[in-house]
Motif scaffolding. Sequence first.
Motif, PDB file in Angstrom:
ATOM      1  N   SER A  29      -6.205  15.341 -14.176  1.00  0.00           N
ATOM      2  CA  SER A  29      -7.065  14.996 -13.048  1.00  0.00           C
ATOM      3  C   SER A  29      -6.200  14.698 -11.825  1.00  0.00           C
ATOM      4  CB  SER A  29      -7.926  13.774 -13.391  1.00  0.00           C
ATOM      5  OG  SER A  29      -7.114  12.606 -13.458  1.00  0.00           O
ATOM      6  N   VAL A  30      -6.812  14.746 -10.651  1.00  0.00           N
ATOM      7  CA  VAL A  30      -6.081  14.418  -9.427  1.00  0.00           C
ATOM      8  C   VAL A  30      -5.611  12.965  -9.464  1.00  0.00           C
ATOM      9  CG1 VAL A  30      -6.250  14.187  -6.922  1.00  0.00           C
ATOM     10  CG2 VAL A  30      -7.258  16.171  -8.066  1.00  0.00           C
ATOM     11  N   ALA A  31      -6.440  12.086  -9.983  1.00  0.00           N
ATOM     12  CA  ALA A  31      -6.034  10.675 -10.085  1.00  0.00           C
ATOM     13  C   ALA A  31      -4.786  10.545 -10.948  1.00  0.00           C
ATOM     14  CB  ALA A  31      -7.173   9.833 -10.657  1.00  0.00           C
ATOM     15  N   GLN A  32      -4.750  11.260 -12.055  1.00  0.00           N
ATOM     16  CA  GLN A  32      -3.571  11.209 -12.926  1.00  0.00           C
ATOM     17  C   GLN A  32      -2.336  11.736 -12.209  1.00  0.00           C
ATOM     18  OE1 GLN A  32      -5.125  13.520 -16.160  1.00  0.00           O
ATOM     19  NE2 GLN A  32      -5.898  11.736 -17.271  1.00  0.00           N
ATOM     20  N   VAL A  33      -2.494  12.776 -11.411  1.00  0.00           N
ATOM     21  CA  VAL A  33      -1.365  13.327 -10.656  1.00  0.00           C
ATOM     22  C   VAL A  33      -0.834  12.308  -9.662  1.00  0.00           C
ATOM     23  CG1 VAL A  33      -0.706  15.055  -8.928  1.00  0.00           C
ATOM     24  CG2 VAL A  33      -2.009  15.742 -10.945  1.00  0.00           C
ATOM     25  N   ALA A  34      -1.723  11.663  -8.906  1.00  0.00           N
ATOM     26  CA  ALA A  34      -1.288  10.684  -7.908  1.00  0.00           C
ATOM     27  C   ALA A  34      -0.585   9.498  -8.573  1.00  0.00           C
ATOM     28  CB  ALA A  34      -2.482  10.204  -7.088  1.00  0.00           C
ATOM     29  N   LEU A  35      -1.130   9.031  -9.673  1.00  0.00           N
ATOM     30  CA  LEU A  35      -0.519   7.898 -10.374  1.00  0.00           C
ATOM     31  C   LEU A  35       0.822   8.294 -10.977  1.00  0.00           C
ATOM     32  CD1 LEU A  35      -3.741   6.530 -12.114  1.00  0.00           C
ATOM     33  CD2 LEU A  35      -2.532   5.464 -10.198  1.00  0.00           C
TER      34      LEU A  35
ATOM     35  N   GLU B 143       0.851  -1.181   0.000  1.00  0.00           N
ATOM     36  CA  GLU B 143       0.000   0.000   0.000  1.00  0.00           C
ATOM     37  C   GLU B 143       0.889   1.233   0.000  1.00  0.00           C
ATOM     38  OE1 GLU B 143      -3.328   2.390   2.641  1.00  0.00           O
ATOM     39  OE2 GLU B 143      -2.775   0.352   3.254  1.00  0.00           O
ATOM     40  N   LEU B 144       0.623   2.134  -0.925  1.00  0.00           N
ATOM     41  CA  LEU B 144       1.439   3.333  -1.055  1.00  0.00           C
ATOM     42  C   LEU B 144       0.628   4.414  -1.749  1.00  0.00           C
ATOM     43  CD1 LEU B 144       5.182   3.469  -1.875  1.00  0.00           C
ATOM     44  CD2 LEU B 144       3.627   4.947  -3.144  1.00  0.00           C
ATOM     45  N   SER B 145       0.558   5.560  -1.143  1.00  0.00           N
ATOM     46  CA  SER B 145      -0.203   6.673  -1.699  1.00  0.00           C
ATOM     47  C   SER B 145       0.456   7.970  -1.244  1.00  0.00           C
ATOM     48  CB  SER B 145      -1.653   6.630  -1.195  1.00  0.00           C
ATOM     49  OG  SER B 145      -1.728   7.074   0.160  1.00  0.00           O
ATOM     50  N   PRO B 146       0.000   9.116  -1.741  1.00  0.00           N
ATOM     51  CA  PRO B 146       0.539  10.378  -1.228  1.00  0.00           C
ATOM     52  C   PRO B 146       0.397  10.514   0.284  1.00  0.00           C
ATOM     53  CG  PRO B 146      -0.608  10.785  -3.275  1.00  0.00           C
ATOM     54  CD  PRO B 146      -0.878   9.341  -2.917  1.00  0.00           C
ATOM     55  N   TYR B 147      -0.595   9.826   0.871  1.00  0.00           N
ATOM     56  CA  TYR B 147      -0.813   9.890   2.315  1.00  0.00           C
ATOM     57  C   TYR B 147      -0.058   8.800   3.081  1.00  0.00           C
ATOM     58  CZ  TYR B 147      -4.728  13.021   1.169  1.00  0.00           C
ATOM     59  OH  TYR B 147      -5.504  14.059   0.704  1.00  0.00           O
ATOM     60  N   LEU B 148       0.508   7.835   2.382  1.00  0.00           N
ATOM     61  CA  LEU B 148       1.282   6.755   3.002  1.00  0.00           C
ATOM     62  C   LEU B 148       2.460   6.455   2.077  1.00  0.00           C
ATOM     63  CD1 LEU B 148       1.475   4.549   5.280  1.00  0.00           C
ATOM     64  CD2 LEU B 148       0.291   3.037   3.691  1.00  0.00           C
ATOM     65  N   GLN B 149       3.570   7.131   2.294  1.00  0.00           N
ATOM     66  CA  GLN B 149       4.655   7.069   1.320  1.00  0.00           C
ATOM     67  C   GLN B 149       5.702   6.004   1.644  1.00  0.00           C
ATOM     68  OE1 GLN B 149       5.958  10.976  -0.018  1.00  0.00           O
ATOM     69  NE2 GLN B 149       3.882  11.785   0.161  1.00  0.00           N
ATOM     70  N   ASN B 150       5.630   5.415   2.832  1.00  0.00           N
ATOM     71  CA  ASN B 150       6.394   4.195   3.135  1.00  0.00           C
ATOM     72  C   ASN B 150       7.885   4.332   2.798  1.00  0.00           C
ATOM     73  OD1 ASN B 150       5.627   1.690   4.304  1.00  0.00           O
ATOM     74  ND2 ASN B 150       4.026   1.452   2.750  1.00  0.00           N
TER      75      ASN B 150
ATOM     76  N   LEU C  18      -4.657   5.750  -4.706  1.00  0.00           N
ATOM     77  CA  LEU C  18      -5.598   6.860  -4.518  1.00  0.00           C
ATOM     78  C   LEU C  18      -6.218   6.849  -3.122  1.00  0.00           C
ATOM     79  CD1 LEU C  18      -7.417   6.784  -7.982  1.00  0.00           C
ATOM     80  CD2 LEU C  18      -5.272   7.905  -7.358  1.00  0.00           C
ATOM     81  N   ALA C  19      -5.724   5.961  -2.238  1.00  0.00           N
ATOM     82  CA  ALA C  19      -6.185   5.896  -0.843  1.00  0.00           C
ATOM     83  C   ALA C  19      -7.709   5.782  -0.759  1.00  0.00           C
ATOM     84  CB  ALA C  19      -5.681   7.087  -0.049  1.00  0.00           C
ATOM     85  N   TYR C  20      -8.239   4.791  -1.478  1.00  0.00           N
ATOM     86  CA  TYR C  20      -9.701   4.597  -1.522  1.00  0.00           C
ATOM     87  C   TYR C  20     -10.421   5.867  -1.985  1.00  0.00           C
ATOM     88  CZ  TYR C  20     -10.249  -0.072   0.567  1.00  0.00           C
ATOM     89  OH  TYR C  20     -10.242  -1.430   0.813  1.00  0.00           O
ATOM     90  N   GLY C  21      -9.769   6.644  -2.824  1.00  0.00           N
ATOM     91  CA  GLY C  21     -10.387   7.847  -3.360  1.00  0.00           C
ATOM     92  C   GLY C  21     -10.214   9.082  -2.493  1.00  0.00           C
ATOM     93  N   LYS C  22      -9.597   8.938  -1.326  1.00  0.00           N
ATOM     94  CA  LYS C  22      -9.457  10.088  -0.423  1.00  0.00           C
ATOM     95  C   LYS C  22      -8.596  11.198  -1.014  1.00  0.00           C
ATOM     96  CE  LYS C  22     -10.184   7.445   3.826  1.00  0.00           C
ATOM     97  NZ  LYS C  22      -9.598   6.936   5.091  1.00  0.00           N
ATOM     98  N   VAL C  23      -7.577  10.812  -1.805  1.00  0.00           N
ATOM     99  CA  VAL C  23      -6.694  11.852  -2.362  1.00  0.00           C
ATOM    100  C   VAL C  23      -7.407  12.713  -3.401  1.00  0.00           C
ATOM    101  CG1 VAL C  23      -4.655  10.398  -1.970  1.00  0.00           C
ATOM    102  CG2 VAL C  23      -5.727  10.434  -4.239  1.00  0.00           C
TER     103      VAL C  23
END
Length: 267
Positions: free
Chosen positions: A202-208, A154-161, A181-186
């Motif tokens: 889109s925000v999704a594109q930025v996170a990916l 698991e890795l997202s902008p909110y959990l960068q590990n 995408l942290a279950y869509g939270k980002v």
Amino acid sequence: MNLPIFGLGTFRLTGPQVIDSVRLALALGYRAIDTAQIYGNEAEIGQAINESGLPAEQVFLTTKIWTANYAADRLVPSLRESLDKLRRDQVDLCLIHWPAPGQAIQPAEYLDALAEAQALGLARRIGLSNFNIAGTRDAIERLGPGIIACNQIELSPYLQNRALVDFLRSQHIAVTSYMTLAYGKVLADPLLQGIADKHQASVAQVALAWAMQLGHAVIPSSTRREHLAANLLARDLSLDSEDMNAIAGLDRGGREVDPEGLAPVWD
């Protein structure tokens, strides 16, 4: 075939829904599919890939062994069952799904069985999912350097590990990010929205794109053509150093998945 940096995740997709998702994704240009025994969708994925008309060697396929199949006399037979469902003689990558410290089977047993599956030609590469630094280090010591191809975490902008990622990089083990995408939270994050507006993305594109720019593979899932197509465009989005530094500041240890008995003590 190298480990692809972009693929389709299929967690929580079953029946006609997963068939449609895989079929659409392959038609749009996806060439990597991620599944797992516990998802209950391997047969449908095998059907969708078969109906796509694409040669097997053009679709990178990952599956994960579930905890019920960790015993030495179950892992290889269970993978053969998965291969039958997937209509394959071999998967490109086979992972241990969770370290599962709460169960009786010890890591040495399932790691040896996983290596046997590779030796038998049932998996081109083998790896781990949801392992911490200590567990990954133990796996390397058990199987030898260069054997573990990937750790899917698991890795997202909110959990960068970062500690785990740095260790995996030092061992030349690829990282696959799930829940990017942290279950869509980002998607509601104002900082990410600002970066998205700046790039007309889109925000999704930025996170990916952020995860891929760090060198991680991503496996977002969707059942809608427009979202599948939009996610794919993240491969072409280039974030600048200002963007990357800003996203680095979003890390807050925001873990979404932490099942008792399956998860390790996180780093």
